[in-house]
Design a protein around this motif. Structure first.
Motif, PDB file in Angstrom:
ATOM      1  N   TYR A   1      -6.337  -6.712   2.223  1.00  0.00           N
ATOM      2  CA  TYR A   1      -4.952  -6.285   1.982  1.00  0.00           C
ATOM      3  C   TYR A   1      -4.869  -5.570   0.626  1.00  0.00           C
TER       4      TYR A   1
ATOM      5  N   SER B   1      -4.035  -1.541  -0.103  1.00  0.00           N
ATOM      6  CA  SER B   1      -2.922  -1.072  -0.935  1.00  0.00           C
ATOM      7  C   SER B   1      -3.388  -0.046  -1.975  1.00  0.00           C
ATOM      8  N   THR B   2      -4.697   0.132  -2.107  1.00  0.00           N
ATOM      9  CA  THR B   2      -5.187   1.154  -3.048  1.00  0.00           C
ATOM     10  C   THR B   2      -5.751   2.376  -2.329  1.00  0.00           C
TER      11      THR B   2
ATOM     12  N   VAL C   1      -0.285   3.217   3.847  1.00  0.00           N
ATOM     13  CA  VAL C   1       0.723   2.347   3.244  1.00  0.00           C
ATOM     14  C   VAL C   1       0.700   1.052   4.032  1.00  0.00           C
TER      15      VAL C   1
ATOM     16  N   LEU D   1       1.091  -8.555  -4.176  1.00  0.00           N
ATOM     17  CA  LEU D   1       1.106  -7.580  -3.081  1.00  0.00           C
ATOM     18  C   LEU D   1       2.439  -7.668  -2.335  1.00  0.00           C
TER      19      LEU D   1
END
Ligand code: LLP
Length: 436
Positions: free
Chosen positions: A203, A207-208, A213, A250
Motif C-alpha cells: 500500500y 502511494s508513491t 492513485v 496512509l
C-alpha cells in the motif's frame, strides 16, 4: 451445494412456497412472474432460459434497503459474471448499479449496456496488459489489484498512456467462507488477493508509484455464503488493516466488500440481509470509508429458471428422466454437485404420487445429471419441467458441447414476455470455422 445443505429434501410444494415469483394455477400450470411457462415453451420451444425483471428489481431493492435501514450507504456493483446478458445489465443500470467485471469482454459488455466506465470496478487475478490499457483508456473507475506484480504493471501502463489508474488492493484475509471448495476464494491457499502481511508495504509503495492513485482495499471471500459469520471475520480483519494503514499515515477511503451473498437453493432461507447489513455496520460502518458491494448470484439466481421438456423416461434398474436440456446449458450440477429444484409445469402432475428418479440430459457424459434420486411424479414425454434458480452462473457458463445449439432466452417484464436471445441455428455452430 450438495455438501453444505444438511436439511431433508424439500417436497415440490415446499419449493413453490419458498419462491414468491412462482405460482401453480389449476388451469395454466406453473407460472413465473404470472406468466404460464407452458405458453413460453409453446412459443419459443425448449430448452429456454426464463428471466424475471420484476424479481431482479425486487432483489436489488431488498439489498439496497437493508443497508438504508442501517443508514449505511453502499454502492452496488453487479457482478457481471453471474449473468452478462445486456438486457439484465440494463435492468441493474436503471436500478442504479455499477458493474464488477473480470475481463475486457465483461467491461465492454457493461459499457454496451451504458454503464459508465467510472461506475465499473475491474477485478481478476490475471488482467492482461492489453485489457488494462483498454480499460484505462476508457476511464475505468477502479482496478482491484491482486498482486505486487500487477501493481507495477498497471503503474507502467498508466504512466506510458499518460493517465492515472484508481486502484484498491485486494487483501486475502485467510478466512474460511464455509462454502463449496471450488468457490472459496479467501483462504491463504487460494490464488486470489494479497496476503494480509504484505498489504501495508505494498500500500505504501502504491502511494508513491507514478500513474497510480490508491484509494483503499477490497476483499471477496467466496460465493454462495449463507451466514454473516465468515464475512464478519473478514471485514474485522479489513477494519484492522484500515486502522493500521492510517496509523502509518496512509489514506484509506474505499472498502470493497466483494460479493458472495448466498441464496436458498432448497427451501432454506438465503442470507438474512438485515443481519448481513447490521454486521457490515458493526465491523466497518465506523471507518468513514465509501463501501462497495459486488453481488451477482443474490441478484439474479432466483430470478431465472431453465425450462425444459421431457424427451423420454427410461427404466434401467432405476428411473431416468431424460430432458432436452443438458449440462451444456446448466453446468452447475456437473461441476459442483449443486442442487437445483425441479418442478413439473403441468398442474395435474404436480399432485401425482412421487418416486425417485435421476433427471439427466442427453449429453454423452455421466456427469450430465441435474438431479439424482429426485422424488418426482411420472413425467411423460413432452411434459415440461422448470429447473429453478438458474439465473446466476447458468447461461454464462453454458457451451455448445455435443453440437447443441445455444438455448433461447426470454425476459418477463410486467407480464410481457420478450425474446432476448434467439435460439441458435445449427448452421450457426460452424459459422466461425474455417474449412481449409
Ligand atoms: N466479486 C468477485 C471478485 C468474484 O470473484 C465473484 C464471484 C463475485 C464478486 C460475485 O459473487 P456472487 O455474489 O455471485 O457469489 N460459478 C460458481 C460461482 C463462482 C463465483 C466466482 N466469483 C457457481 O455457479 O456457484
Amino acid at each position: 451445494m450438495a455438501d453444505i445443505f444438511t436439511g431433508p429434501e424439500p417436497r415440490l410444494g415446499d419449493l413453490l412456497v419458498a419462491r414468491p415469483a412462482l405460482s401453480m394455477h389449476a388451469r395454466d400450470g406453473l407460472c413465473f412472474e404470472g406468466v404460464p411457462l407452458n405458453a413460453i415453451a409453446d412459443q419459443y420451444g425448449t430448452p429456454v432460459w426464463v428471466y424475471g425483471a420484476g424479481s431482479m428489481r425486487a432483489r436489488f431493492a431488498a439489498l439496497r434497503d437493508a443497508f438504508r435501514q442501517q443508514d449505511l450507504p453502499v454502492h452496488i456493483h453487479y457482478a457481471v459474471k453471474a449473468n452478462d446478458h445486456l438486457a439484465i445489465l440494463d435492468i441493474f443500470r436503471q436500478a442504479g448499479a455499477g458493474a464488477d467485471v473480470v475481463s475486457l469482454g465483461e467491461f465492454l459488455r457493461a459499457q454496451r449496456a451504458k454503464i459508465a466506465a467510472q461506475d465499473i470496478v475491474y477485478s481478476g487475478v490475471g488482467k492482461a496488459s492489453a485489457e488494462i490499457e483498454a480499460a484505462l483508456s476508457q476511464g475505468v473507475g477502479q482496478f482491484n489489484v491482486e498482486s505486487a506484480e500487477e501493481l507495477e504493471m498497471i503503474s507502467a501502463l498508466a504512466t506510458r498512456l499518460g493517465s492515472t489508474a484508481s486502484i484498491v488492493l485486494r487483501m486475502n484475509p485467510d478466512v474460511n467462507a464455509g462454502t463449496h471448495a471450488k468457490i472459496t476464494t479467501g483462504l491463504a491457499e487460494n490464488k486470489f488477493g494479497i496476503p494480509a502481511a504484505d498489504v501495508p508495504a505494498l500500500y505504501a509503495r502504491a502511494s508513491t508509484l507514478p500513474g497510480i492513485v490508491i484509494h483503499g482495499l477490497a476483499l471477496h471471500i467466496g460465493s454462495q455464503i449463507l451466514s454473516p459469520a465468515p464475512y464478519a471475520a473478514a471485514y474485522s480483519k479489513a477494519a484492522e488493516m484500515v486502522r493500521a494503514l492510517r496509523a502509518q499515515g496512509l489514506e484509506v477511503m474505499v472498502l470493497d466488500l466483494g460479493g458472495g451473498i448466498g441464496i436458498g437453493y432448497h427451501d432454506e432461507p438465503g442470507m438474512n440481509l438485515a443481519a448481513f447489513a447490521a454486521m457490515v455496520k458493526q465491523t466497518v460502518g465506523g471507518l468513514g470509508v465509501k463501501l462497495l458491494l459486488e453481488p451477482g448470484r443474490y441478484l439474479v439466481g432466483p430470478a431465472g429458471l431453465l425450462l425444459a421438456s421431457v424427451v423420454l423416461q427410461k427404466q434401467a434398474g432405476k428411473r431416468f428422466v431424460v430432458l432436452d436440456a443438458a449440462m451444456n446449458e446448466l453446468m452447475r450440477p456437473a461441476l459442483y454437485e449443486s442442487w437445483h429444484g425441479i418442478l413439473p409445469v403441468d398442474p395435474a402432475l404436480f399432485y401425482e404420487p412421487v418416486s425417485p428418479g435421476d433427471v439427466v440430459g442427453p449429453v454423452c457424459e455421466s456427469a450430465d445429471c441435474f438431479a439424482k434420486d429426485r422424488e418426482l411424479p411420472s413425467l411423460p414425454p413432452g411434459t415440461r419441467v422448470a429447473i429453478l434458480d438458474a439465473g446466476a452462473y447458468g447461461a454464462v457458463m453454458s457451451s455448445t458441447y455435443n453440437a447443441r445449439p445455444r438455448a433461447a432466452s426470454v425476459l418477463i417484464d410486467n407480464g410481457q414476455v420478450m425474446l432476448i436471445t434467439p435460439r441458435q441455428k445449427p448452421e450457426d455452430l460452424w459459422m466461425d470455422e474455417i474449412l481449409p
